[in-house]
Design an enzyme around this catalytic site. Structure first.
Site, PDB file in Angstrom:
ATOM      1  N   ARG A 249       0.865  -1.239  -0.010  1.00  0.00           N
ATOM      2  CA  ARG A 249      -0.091   0.007   0.095  1.00  0.00           C
ATOM      3  C   ARG A 249       1.030   1.277  -0.110  1.00  0.00           C
ATOM      4  O   ARG A 249       1.988   1.218   0.683  1.00  0.00           O
ATOM      5  CB  ARG A 249      -0.843  -0.014   1.304  1.00  0.00           C
ATOM      6  CG  ARG A 249      -2.014  -0.835   1.181  1.00  0.00           C
ATOM      7  CD  ARG A 249      -3.054  -0.437  -0.056  1.00  0.00           C
ATOM      8  NE  ARG A 249      -4.166  -1.278   0.163  1.00  0.00           N
ATOM      9  CZ  ARG A 249      -4.567  -2.166  -0.400  1.00  0.00           C
ATOM     10  NH1 ARG A 249      -3.811  -2.808  -1.232  1.00  0.00           N
ATOM     11  NH2 ARG A 249      -5.438  -3.035  -0.432  1.00  0.00           N
TER      12      ARG A 249
ATOM     13  N   GLU B  89      -3.313   8.126  -3.726  1.00  0.00           N
ATOM     14  CA  GLU B  89      -3.930   7.505  -4.796  1.00  0.00           C
ATOM     15  C   GLU B  89      -5.315   7.942  -5.071  1.00  0.00           C
ATOM     16  O   GLU B  89      -6.152   7.933  -3.826  1.00  0.00           O
ATOM     17  CB  GLU B  89      -4.308   5.955  -4.532  1.00  0.00           C
ATOM     18  CG  GLU B  89      -3.001   5.166  -5.013  1.00  0.00           C
ATOM     19  CD  GLU B  89      -3.119   3.772  -4.763  1.00  0.00           C
ATOM     20  OE1 GLU B  89      -4.441   3.050  -5.005  1.00  0.00           O
ATOM     21  OE2 GLU B  89      -2.086   3.000  -4.316  1.00  0.00           O
TER      22      GLU B  89
ATOM     23  N   HIS C 299      -2.149   0.510  -9.452  1.00  0.00           N
ATOM     24  CA  HIS C 299      -2.864  -0.032  -8.369  1.00  0.00           C
ATOM     25  C   HIS C 299      -3.813  -1.289  -9.150  1.00  0.00           C
ATOM     26  O   HIS C 299      -4.844  -1.329  -9.314  1.00  0.00           O
ATOM     27  CB  HIS C 299      -3.784   0.380  -7.566  1.00  0.00           C
ATOM     28  CG  HIS C 299      -3.897  -0.439  -6.276  1.00  0.00           C
ATOM     29  ND1 HIS C 299      -4.124   0.260  -4.822  1.00  0.00           N
ATOM     30  CD2 HIS C 299      -3.909  -1.722  -6.065  1.00  0.00           C
ATOM     31  CE1 HIS C 299      -4.559  -0.446  -4.256  1.00  0.00           C
ATOM     32  NE2 HIS C 299      -4.412  -1.673  -4.635  1.00  0.00           N
TER      33      HIS C 299
HETATM   34  N1  LIG Z   1      -1.020  -4.412  -5.025  1.00  0.00           N
HETATM   35  C1  LIG Z   1      -2.253  -4.971  -4.740  1.00  0.00           C
HETATM   36  O1  LIG Z   1      -3.243  -4.664  -5.321  1.00  0.00           O
HETATM   37  C2  LIG Z   1      -2.412  -5.781  -3.492  1.00  0.00           C
HETATM   38  C3  LIG Z   1      -3.253  -6.869  -3.781  1.00  0.00           C
HETATM   39  C4  LIG Z   1      -3.327  -7.793  -2.742  1.00  0.00           C
HETATM   40  C5  LIG Z   1      -2.610  -7.479  -1.397  1.00  0.00           C
HETATM   41  N2  LIG Z   1      -2.060  -6.284  -1.268  1.00  0.00           N
HETATM   42  C6  LIG Z   1      -1.658  -5.795  -0.225  1.00  0.00           C
HETATM   43  O2  LIG Z   1      -0.745  -6.764   0.527  1.00  0.00           O
HETATM   44  C7  LIG Z   1      -0.788  -6.959   1.932  1.00  0.00           C
HETATM   45  C8  LIG Z   1      -0.721  -8.209   2.403  1.00  0.00           C
HETATM   46  O3  LIG Z   1      -1.477  -9.156   1.967  1.00  0.00           O
HETATM   47  P1  LIG Z   1      -1.558 -10.677   2.500  1.00  0.00           P
HETATM   48  O4  LIG Z   1      -2.764 -11.279   2.144  1.00  0.00           O
HETATM   49  O5  LIG Z   1      -0.036 -11.347   2.237  1.00  0.00           O
HETATM   50  O6  LIG Z   1      -1.595 -10.187   4.101  1.00  0.00           O
HETATM   51  P2  LIG Z   1      -1.216 -11.492   5.547  1.00  0.00           P
HETATM   52  O7  LIG Z   1      -1.306 -12.747   5.059  1.00  0.00           O
HETATM   53  O8  LIG Z   1      -2.128 -11.088   6.578  1.00  0.00           O
HETATM   54  O9  LIG Z   1       0.162 -11.003   5.639  1.00  0.00           O
HETATM   55  C9  LIG Z   1       0.756 -10.044   6.249  1.00  0.00           C
HETATM   56  C10 LIG Z   1       2.311 -10.125   6.544  1.00  0.00           C
HETATM   57  O10 LIG Z   1       2.739  -8.781   7.102  1.00  0.00           O
HETATM   58  C11 LIG Z   1       3.325  -8.948   8.274  1.00  0.00           C
HETATM   59  N3  LIG Z   1       3.009  -7.591   9.052  1.00  0.00           N
HETATM   60  C12 LIG Z   1       2.022  -7.150   9.473  1.00  0.00           C
HETATM   61  N4  LIG Z   1       2.378  -5.925  10.445  1.00  0.00           N
HETATM   62  C13 LIG Z   1       3.365  -5.750  10.242  1.00  0.00           C
HETATM   63  C14 LIG Z   1       4.356  -4.876  10.809  1.00  0.00           C
HETATM   64  N5  LIG Z   1       3.907  -3.889  11.433  1.00  0.00           N
HETATM   65  N6  LIG Z   1       5.584  -5.059  10.889  1.00  0.00           N
HETATM   66  C15 LIG Z   1       6.245  -6.066   9.958  1.00  0.00           C
HETATM   67  N7  LIG Z   1       5.555  -7.244   9.544  1.00  0.00           N
HETATM   68  C16 LIG Z   1       4.085  -6.804   9.460  1.00  0.00           C
HETATM   69  C17 LIG Z   1       2.397  -9.972   8.906  1.00  0.00           C
HETATM   70  O11 LIG Z   1       3.416 -10.617  10.056  1.00  0.00           O
HETATM   71  P3  LIG Z   1       3.021 -11.722  10.719  1.00  0.00           P
HETATM   72  O12 LIG Z   1       3.255 -13.100   9.846  1.00  0.00           O
HETATM   73  O13 LIG Z   1       4.190 -11.731  11.820  1.00  0.00           O
HETATM   74  O14 LIG Z   1       1.556 -11.759  11.187  1.00  0.00           O
HETATM   75  C18 LIG Z   1       2.401 -11.003   7.828  1.00  0.00           C
HETATM   76  O15 LIG Z   1       3.501 -11.964   7.533  1.00  0.00           O
HETATM   77  C19 LIG Z   1      -2.551  -6.594   2.082  1.00  0.00           C
HETATM   78  O16 LIG Z   1      -3.027  -6.116   3.301  1.00  0.00           O
HETATM   79  C20 LIG Z   1      -2.709  -5.372   1.205  1.00  0.00           C
HETATM   80  O17 LIG Z   1      -2.427  -4.097   1.574  1.00  0.00           O
HETATM   81  C21 LIG Z   1      -1.990  -5.431  -2.462  1.00  0.00           C
END
Ligand SMILES: NC(=O)c1ccc[n+]([C@@H]2O[C@H](COP(=O)([O-])OP(=O)(O)OC[C@H]3O[C@@H](n4cnc5c(N)ncnc54)[C@H](OP(=O)(O)O)[C@@H]3O)[C@@H](O)[C@H]2O)c1
Length: 323
Positions: free
Chosen positions: A239, A267, A286
């Protein structure tokens, strides 16, 4: 009968996975009056969803089609349970990440510009580009016209659902992988976010794939950009607010690092924003999650959550439990 509101723009055949006992109610962003529903699947575009919300009554559960849900709690408040579609974006976003890394290291933006100018001899501009971004000004012969991903050190910041998919897709490139998350783990080794400053100088590619939260806001700031190596590539698939945009503009303009971003802060990125014209930067607007496979995958996850809700089983992807 449970009433589930869904974006009216979805094709009806996409709803085939929902239990037959559910009443599916199309919700249009242009609706007038009020509608009573129990479960709301909001339009993935927050502006459209926000227009529909004031017309909804009785919503107890929100099933987002997206992984990132940061705009939903401020809209619906704390008395509604919210689930995300964890997993629905894994393939699309991980593929975007790989494509962005390879496009950057293969200088595709430069070569696309050369293609449009129809001047074959301009390809030697790539050597000057390499010398400037790598800081290696030796007269290398034959000239460098692109770089390799294989063997590089890649730091994944966020080792969740998408981070793990990125790792799987990186496997053929035999990269040295470093992983960071909130929680330290072994097998494979995942470092604590508190070690980020010491890991950044080790990586030639840094991938951001964390949620947008108060803790991750400006996770990558001027000082952390300063820890990155000369010519390292920052890939933001997460993000926009995870990176301090002003600091990124300054780092790119100084020629210290390069970047590929699918997300920006703000954005949409206004036409006059300095980020558009920064050197060594690839921007996509995005698009990371949006493939033809995304909606069916998201709706299958939502249908499963509805079935669980009806049976009183625990929901899978709760990001906010109602208070
Ligand atoms: N570009 C796009 O179109 C697009 C598409 C999809 C998603 N995204 C973004 O990608 C993000 C991640 O998606 P996901 O499905 O992989 O989520 P997820 O499965 O919830 O994984 C999030 C990861 O981030 C880590 N994290 C959370 N807070 C943190 C912090 N303060 N410091 C360090 N690490 C932290 C978590 O750590 P732990 O494992 O220790 O909990 C976990 O490893 C989404 O929330 C979204 O914003 C973007």
């Amino acid at each position: 009968m449970l009433r589930v509101g869904y974006p009216a723009v979805l094709l009806p055949e996409m709803l085939a996975d929902f239990p037959a006992e559910v009443e599916m109610i199309p919700i249009s962003e242009k609706m007038e009056g009020e509608v009573e529903i129990d479960v709301w699947i909001p339009d993935p575009y927050s502006t459209r969803a926000s227009r529909a919300w004031p017309h909804l009554r009785g919503v107890k559960l929100v099933l987002s089609m997206m992984a990132g849900t940061e705009w939903i709690p401020p809209l619906v408040g704390p008395h509604v349970t919210i689930c995300n579609a964890r997993g629905a974006h894994n393939v699309s976003t991980a593929e975007w990440t790989l494509a962005a890394i390879l496009a950057s290291l293969k200088y595709f933006p430069l070569y696309f510009d050369i293609q449009r100018s129809a001047k074959w001899t301009r390809r030697f501009e790539a050597s000057a580009h390499y010398a400037a971004i790598s800081g290696d000004s030796r007269p290398i012969y034959p000239p460098v016209l692109q770089e390799e991903l294989t063997g590089k050190t890649v730091l994944i910041v966020g080792y969740g659902s998408i981070g793990k998919e990125i790792e799987r897709m990186l496997a053929p490139f035999r990269v040295e992988l470093l992983r960071v998350a909130r929680t330290v783990r072994s097998e494979p080794r995942v470092h604590s976010i508190t070690e980020l400053d010491s890991l950044l100088p080790l990586a030639q590619v840094v991938i951001l794939i964390v949620p947008s939260t108060l803790e991750t806001r400006h996770l990558i700031n001027a000082s952390r950009l300063g820890f990155m190596r000369q010519g390292a590539l920052l890939v933001n698939a997460a993000r926009g607010p995870v990176v301090d945009t002003d600091a990124l503009v300054a780092a790119l303009q100084s020629g210290r690092i390069r970047a590929a971003v699918d997300v920006t802060d703000p954005e949409p990125l206004p036409a006059e924003h300095p980020l558009w014209s920064c050197p060594n930067l690839l921007i996509t607007p995005h698009i990371g999650g949006s493939t033809p496979q995304f909606a069916p995958r998201s709706l299958a996850i939502a249908a499963d959550e509805v079935r669980r809700y009806m049976c009183g089983e625990p929901l899978h992807n709760v990001v906010q439990a109602a208070i």
